[in-house]
Design a protein around this motif. Structure first.
Motif, PDB file in Angstrom:
ATOM      1  N   VAL A 248      -8.628  12.462   3.603  1.00 34.81           N
ATOM      2  CA  VAL A 248      -8.077  11.274   3.012  1.00 34.81           C
ATOM      3  C   VAL A 248      -6.830  10.841   4.146  1.00 34.81           C
ATOM      4  O   VAL A 248      -6.082  11.490   4.384  1.00 34.81           O
ATOM      5  N   LEU A 249      -6.962   9.551   4.459  1.00 38.55           N
ATOM      6  CA  LEU A 249      -5.964   8.970   5.240  1.00 38.55           C
ATOM      7  C   LEU A 249      -4.918   8.130   4.394  1.00 38.55           C
ATOM      8  O   LEU A 249      -5.469   7.154   3.717  1.00 38.55           O
ATOM      9  N   LEU A 250      -3.821   8.477   4.685  1.00 39.70           N
ATOM     10  CA  LEU A 250      -2.617   7.833   3.780  1.00 39.70           C
ATOM     11  C   LEU A 250      -1.934   7.024   4.822  1.00 39.70           C
ATOM     12  O   LEU A 250      -1.520   7.502   5.729  1.00 39.70           O
ATOM     13  N   VAL A 251      -1.778   5.603   4.500  1.00 34.30           N
ATOM     14  CA  VAL A 251      -1.200   4.813   5.456  1.00 34.30           C
ATOM     15  C   VAL A 251       0.027   3.967   4.513  1.00 34.30           C
ATOM     16  O   VAL A 251      -0.101   3.405   3.534  1.00 34.30           O
ATOM     17  N   HIS A 252       1.293   4.310   5.381  1.00 32.61           N
ATOM     18  CA  HIS A 252       2.694   4.057   4.607  1.00 32.61           C
ATOM     19  C   HIS A 252       2.768   2.494   4.767  1.00 32.61           C
ATOM     20  O   HIS A 252       2.221   1.786   5.714  1.00 32.61           O
ATOM     21  N   GLY A 253       3.925   1.888   4.149  1.00 29.67           N
ATOM     22  CA  GLY A 253       4.454   0.684   4.054  1.00 29.67           C
ATOM     23  C   GLY A 253       5.637   0.380   4.568  1.00 29.67           C
ATOM     24  O   GLY A 253       5.857   1.238   5.543  1.00 29.67           O
ATOM     25  N   TYR A 254       6.210  -0.599   4.506  1.00 28.31           N
ATOM     26  CA  TYR A 254       7.227  -0.978   5.204  1.00 28.31           C
ATOM     27  C   TYR A 254       8.729  -0.868   4.240  1.00 28.31           C
ATOM     28  O   TYR A 254       8.717  -1.253   3.139  1.00 28.31           O
ATOM     29  N   PRO A 255       9.807  -0.370   4.612  1.00 31.60           N
ATOM     30  CA  PRO A 255      10.173   0.095   5.871  1.00 31.60           C
ATOM     31  C   PRO A 255      10.155   1.652   5.760  1.00 31.60           C
ATOM     32  O   PRO A 255      10.935   2.409   6.121  1.00 31.60           O
ATOM     33  N   ASP A 256       9.024   2.344   5.372  1.00 27.32           N
ATOM     34  CA  ASP A 256       8.703   3.622   5.407  1.00 27.32           C
ATOM     35  C   ASP A 256       8.201   4.292   6.585  1.00 27.32           C
ATOM     36  O   ASP A 256       7.608   3.656   7.510  1.00 27.32           O
TER      37      ASP A 256
ATOM     38  N   LEU B 178     -14.881  -2.324  -8.198  1.00 27.97           N
ATOM     39  CA  LEU B 178     -13.190  -2.295  -8.292  1.00 27.97           C
ATOM     40  C   LEU B 178     -12.784  -1.563  -9.734  1.00 27.97           C
ATOM     41  O   LEU B 178     -13.606  -1.646 -10.983  1.00 27.97           O
ATOM     42  N   SER B 179     -11.745  -0.686  -9.588  1.00 29.35           N
ATOM     43  CA  SER B 179     -11.215  -0.237 -10.624  1.00 29.35           C
ATOM     44  C   SER B 179     -10.041  -0.240 -10.585  1.00 29.35           C
ATOM     45  O   SER B 179      -9.397  -0.577  -9.680  1.00 29.35           O
ATOM     46  N   LEU B 180      -9.044  -0.481 -11.948  1.00 31.04           N
ATOM     47  CA  LEU B 180      -7.528  -0.706 -12.078  1.00 31.04           C
ATOM     48  C   LEU B 180      -7.125   0.382 -12.635  1.00 31.04           C
ATOM     49  O   LEU B 180      -7.435   0.832 -13.790  1.00 31.04           O
ATOM     50  N   ARG B 181      -5.885   0.914 -12.172  1.00 30.69           N
ATOM     51  CA  ARG B 181      -5.073   1.900 -12.755  1.00 30.69           C
ATOM     52  C   ARG B 181      -3.824   1.426 -13.118  1.00 30.69           C
ATOM     53  O   ARG B 181      -3.011   1.607 -12.233  1.00 30.69           O
ATOM     54  N   PRO B 182      -3.433   0.855 -14.108  1.00 29.68           N
ATOM     55  CA  PRO B 182      -1.853   0.551 -14.267  1.00 29.68           C
ATOM     56  C   PRO B 182      -1.120   1.679 -14.382  1.00 29.68           C
ATOM     57  O   PRO B 182      -1.621   2.780 -15.254  1.00 29.68           O
ATOM     58  N   ILE B 183      -0.008   1.505 -14.193  1.00 28.28           N
ATOM     59  CA  ILE B 183       0.906   2.666 -14.405  1.00 28.28           C
ATOM     60  C   ILE B 183       2.537   2.117 -14.731  1.00 28.28           C
ATOM     61  O   ILE B 183       2.809   1.056 -13.848  1.00 28.28           O
ATOM     62  N   ALA B 184       3.396   2.466 -15.358  1.00 32.40           N
ATOM     63  CA  ALA B 184       4.726   1.966 -15.923  1.00 32.40           C
ATOM     64  C   ALA B 184       5.556   2.462 -14.825  1.00 32.40           C
ATOM     65  O   ALA B 184       6.124   3.456 -15.032  1.00 32.40           O
ATOM     66  N   ALA B 185       5.553   1.874 -13.724  1.00 35.36           N
ATOM     67  CA  ALA B 185       6.442   2.505 -12.564  1.00 35.36           C
ATOM     68  C   ALA B 185       6.862   1.167 -11.637  1.00 35.36           C
ATOM     69  O   ALA B 185       6.213   0.133 -11.765  1.00 35.36           O
ATOM     70  N   GLY B 186       7.872   1.350 -10.601  1.00 33.55           N
ATOM     71  CA  GLY B 186       8.030   0.577  -9.809  1.00 33.55           C
ATOM     72  C   GLY B 186       7.359   0.542  -8.615  1.00 33.55           C
ATOM     73  O   GLY B 186       6.183   0.994  -8.239  1.00 33.55           O
ATOM     74  N   HIS B 187       7.850  -0.227  -7.555  1.00 34.39           N
ATOM     75  CA  HIS B 187       6.917  -0.186  -6.279  1.00 34.39           C
ATOM     76  C   HIS B 187       6.957   1.043  -5.545  1.00 34.39           C
ATOM     77  O   HIS B 187       5.656   1.241  -5.067  1.00 34.39           O
ATOM     78  N   TRP B 188       7.806   1.850  -5.393  1.00 35.67           N
ATOM     79  CA  TRP B 188       7.496   2.951  -4.684  1.00 35.67           C
ATOM     80  C   TRP B 188       6.944   4.248  -5.736  1.00 35.67           C
ATOM     81  O   TRP B 188       7.562   5.183  -5.672  1.00 35.67           O
ATOM     82  N   VAL B 189       5.890   3.924  -6.254  1.00 31.28           N
ATOM     83  CA  VAL B 189       5.128   4.738  -7.104  1.00 31.28           C
ATOM     84  C   VAL B 189       4.800   6.188  -6.264  1.00 31.28           C
ATOM     85  O   VAL B 189       4.641   7.172  -7.041  1.00 31.28           O
ATOM     86  N   PRO B 190       4.309   6.057  -5.174  1.00 33.76           N
ATOM     87  CA  PRO B 190       4.118   7.472  -4.400  1.00 33.76           C
ATOM     88  C   PRO B 190       5.098   8.526  -4.659  1.00 33.76           C
ATOM     89  O   PRO B 190       5.014   9.553  -4.290  1.00 33.76           O
TER      90      PRO B 190
ATOM     91  N   GLY C  69       0.987  16.765  -0.319  1.00 29.64           N
ATOM     92  CA  GLY C  69       0.883  18.210  -0.776  1.00 29.64           C
ATOM     93  C   GLY C  69       0.117  18.453  -1.901  1.00 29.64           C
ATOM     94  O   GLY C  69      -0.367  19.445  -1.600  1.00 29.64           O
ATOM     95  N   ARG C  70       0.066  17.574  -2.753  1.00 28.40           N
ATOM     96  CA  ARG C  70      -0.834  17.782  -3.873  1.00 28.40           C
ATOM     97  C   ARG C  70      -2.288  17.767  -3.598  1.00 28.40           C
ATOM     98  O   ARG C  70      -3.308  18.294  -4.217  1.00 28.40           O
ATOM     99  N   LEU C  71      -2.651  16.591  -2.443  1.00 33.16           N
ATOM    100  CA  LEU C  71      -4.054  16.623  -2.056  1.00 33.16           C
ATOM    101  C   LEU C  71      -4.502  17.789  -0.982  1.00 33.16           C
ATOM    102  O   LEU C  71      -5.780  17.909  -1.098  1.00 33.16           O
ATOM    103  N   ALA C  72      -3.673  18.239  -0.565  1.00 31.45           N
ATOM    104  CA  ALA C  72      -4.183  19.047   0.822  1.00 31.45           C
ATOM    105  C   ALA C  72      -4.944  20.349   0.365  1.00 31.45           C
ATOM    106  O   ALA C  72      -5.837  20.956   1.055  1.00 31.45           O
TER     107      ALA C  72
ATOM    108  N   HIS D  27       5.610   8.119   7.345  1.00 30.38           N
ATOM    109  CA  HIS D  27       4.491   8.868   6.912  1.00 30.38           C
ATOM    110  C   HIS D  27       5.281   9.786   5.727  1.00 30.38           C
ATOM    111  O   HIS D  27       4.397  10.157   4.809  1.00 30.38           O
ATOM    112  N   ALA D  28       6.502  10.069   5.826  1.00 28.18           N
ATOM    113  CA  ALA D  28       7.250  10.824   4.697  1.00 28.18           C
ATOM    114  C   ALA D  28       7.145  10.374   3.433  1.00 28.18           C
ATOM    115  O   ALA D  28       7.246  11.125   2.505  1.00 28.18           O
ATOM    116  N   VAL D  29       6.998   8.863   2.980  1.00 28.31           N
ATOM    117  CA  VAL D  29       6.727   8.686   1.976  1.00 28.31           C
ATOM    118  C   VAL D  29       6.016   9.218   1.060  1.00 28.31           C
ATOM    119  O   VAL D  29       5.870   9.281  -0.274  1.00 28.31           O
ATOM    120  N   TRP D  30       4.740   9.704   1.655  1.00 31.83           N
ATOM    121  CA  TRP D  30       3.501  10.445   1.149  1.00 31.83           C
ATOM    122  C   TRP D  30       3.645  11.911   0.862  1.00 31.83           C
ATOM    123  O   TRP D  30       2.813  12.358   0.424  1.00 31.83           O
TER     124      TRP D  30
END
Length: 586
Positions: free
Chosen positions: A30-38, A263-275, A48-51, A40-43
């Protein structure tokens, strides 16, 4: 959670990239790619849960963290980003398909990757970062074929994108980051996103990362939005949709329509930094999506969740949702169970009478849904705890719970015994408390939201001298629902109170008329049933309003004209309602 992290340097497109790995390299990657201005640590929490099941790879993209920071906006164009991503793939998973996950700008560049080199990916999970080409086409459709809704959605996204315009200005964004924007940014995450600071996020390199990363916007945004390309992919894709994202409108998922057949959709009641805010659901959805894409074995609950998320033509509105209905053996409960089954739901039909519960389940199956009957006494706390645990073990966590079981009781207050009060409150109030508490806890722990419907009554706000115990129990259900709605809103769990008026159901045939002998009791039941029958409003109408309340997240639903009139009267003229309450309806 696995904490062992291995770090290495990988040479990208004339830059050095800091790459971090966890888990067994022989496992699927699994390759996790972070966004701006983060970085790799945002993941961290998700990784830890995927490892334990995956070989997890992360890297600091160019301009961020411990990777190189090239100068010049052209060095942040998609061509360079794709070259970096290919270098990481070749170094960590040579010749193997990987499961790609991106957040924010990590998702934007991941869309470019799955559309231009799909052979490298077994699945793709996108979070809060749409394909820029899709967005450009979506915006043009809205503007060339305008409707009020389309224009409103386009305008809404334009307002959310205020920072993109700021980042196009020369020097100002860099000066802001280098002169102290990092502190307010961290506080905004804590206050607005409920994401507390922790080591690694926000990164200590944030001033430099923020200043360098504006090149992503300058090198790619205007060019792609002006001249969008035809970007399509057959890679199985799921989009996690934070419904409270301040920067990316949930409506942008429509931009992918027609470009992504799987395509699949997974809505969640959360903000932008959901990870960061919801790592549990994010990791679970990545696992389910990756496992399904690789042809792995899923539990029944996981399979149902994937079916519910999948986008396809002709999909029914509650496809593969799990709905629990108490008091489902007849009346409003049965009509509600069948209404959800007709819309594709899997139904748990629970009732004190096992034969009527089985009949409801049989009817639901004939409508094309799955259904399971259960005998349950909602007034029995231990039995309800066992029931909730059994449902979770056999079927999974419900998406909708309808606490509908109830009994009727009428008569003067002084004719009600203590036992009469205990019986009414045990079923009508405590049954709702048990169902809301037990299943609400499951929904909250799962972290994917849900909806609780509590059947109250117009008697909840329409006092009557002849319904002291019944009206009190239903008024308590109404207030309980209002309190629950406020308490659970932050977890994405909706709560609705349904207040039927005079509805022709079996409750009139089983109601207790206190202070009356056996013969008088039966006579009053017959009269009540006849009066309700002449009213002519069936339980199917209530069921339709319940379905609508769940779909539209409506707090209070008075059903039937007299229920709506009573609600209006209770608000406008309580004194008049008190006068009506003196009438002996018997």
């Amino acid at each position: 959670m696995s904490k062992e992290i291995r770090r290495r340097r990988v040479r990208g497109d004339e830059v050095d990239l800091a790459v971090y790995e966890q888990g067994d390299p022989s496992h699927p990657t699994v390759l996790l790619v972070h966004g701006y201005p983060d970085t790799h640590a945002v993941w961290d929490e998700v990784a830890g849960r995927l490892a334990a099941r995956f070989h997890v790879v992360r890297y600091d993209v160019r301009g961020a963290g411990a990777s190189s920071r090239p100068s010049g906006r052209e060095r942040y164009a998609f061509a360079h980003l794709m070259a970096d991503l290919r270098a990481v793939l070749e170094a960590t998973a040579p010749g193997r398909e990987v499961h790609l996950v991106g957040h924010d700008w990590g998702s934007i560049q991941s869309w470019e990757a799955v559309c231009t080199m799909p052979e490298r990916f077994a699945s793709f999970t996108s979070i809060s970062g749409p394909c820029l080409d899709h967005v450009a086409h979506w915006t043009r459709r809205n503007l060339t074929r305008p409707t009020p809704r389309r224009l409103a959605r386009s305008a809404g996204q334009a307002l959310r994108s205020w920072y993109i315009y700021l980042f196009q200005t020369p020097l100002l964004p860099e000066l802001m980051w280098r002169s102290g924007l990092s502190g307010p940014f961290g506080r905004a995450l804590e206050i607005g996103e409920r994401v507390p600071r922790r080591p690694g996020h926000p990164a200590r390199t944030l001033p430099r990362d923020g200043a360098a990363g504006v090149g992503l916007y300058r090198a790619n945004m205007a060019e792609r939005l002006r001249r969008p390309r035809d970007r399509r992919t057959d890679v199985p894709t799921q989009i996690i949709v934070p419904t409270r994202d301040l920067f990316v409108s949930p409506h942008l998922v429509g931009a992918a329509a027609g470009h992504v057949p799987h395509l699949s959709l997974r809505p969640i009641a959360a903000g932008h930094w959901v990870p960061r805010s919801h790592p549990g659901p994010v990791a679970r959805w990545i696992t389910e999506h990756a496992t399904a894409a690789a042809g792995g074995t899923l539990t029944p609950a996981e399979s149902r969740a994937l079916r519910r998320a999948r986008v396809r033509p002709g999909r029914r509105p509650f496809e593969a949702s799990l709905v629990v209905v108490t008091g489902a053996g007849g009346g409003i409960g049965r009509a509600t169970a069948l209404a959800f089954a007709e819309r594709g739901a899997e139904v748990i039909a629970a009732d004190l009478d096992p034969d009527t519960a089985r009949h409801t389940a049989d009817l639901a199956v004939r409508l094309g849904g799955a259904a399971h009957p259960y005998r349950i006494d909602v007034a029995d706390r231990a039995a309800m705890e066992e029931f909730a645990a059994t449902v979770r073990k056999r079927h999974g966590v419900p998406d909708v719970v309808v606490n509908n079981a109830g009994i009727g009781m009428a008569g003067a207050f002084l004719d009600h015994s203590a036992e009469d009060w205990r019986r009414v409150l045990d079923v009508n109030l405590w049954g709702v408390i048990h169902g809301s508490r037990l299943f609400g806890a499951q929904m909250a722990e799962r972290g994917e939201g849900g909806h609780i419907v509590n059947t109250a009554s117009a008697a909840a706000y329409t006092p009557s001298r002849m319904l002291p115990a019944y009206a009190t129990s239903k008024a308590a259900v109404l207030m309980l629902s209002e309190c629950l709605r406020a308490d659970l809103a932050g977890q994405g769990i909706g709560v609705s109170a349904i207040c039927p008026g005079v509805v022709d159901t079996g409750i009139t045939r089983t109601a207790t008329f206190v202070g009356a002998g056996p013969e008088k009791q039966e006579e009053r039941r017959r009269r009540a049933a006849r009066a309700y029958g002449l009213r002519g409003y069936g339980p199917e109408g209530v069921a339709e309003r319940i379905v609508a309340a769940v779909r539209e997240d409506i707090a209070l639903v008075p059903v039937t004209p007299e229920a709506r009139a009573g609600h209006l009267g209770a608000r406008l003229s309580p004194r008049l309602m008190r006068l009506f309450a003196r009438i002996d309806a018997g």
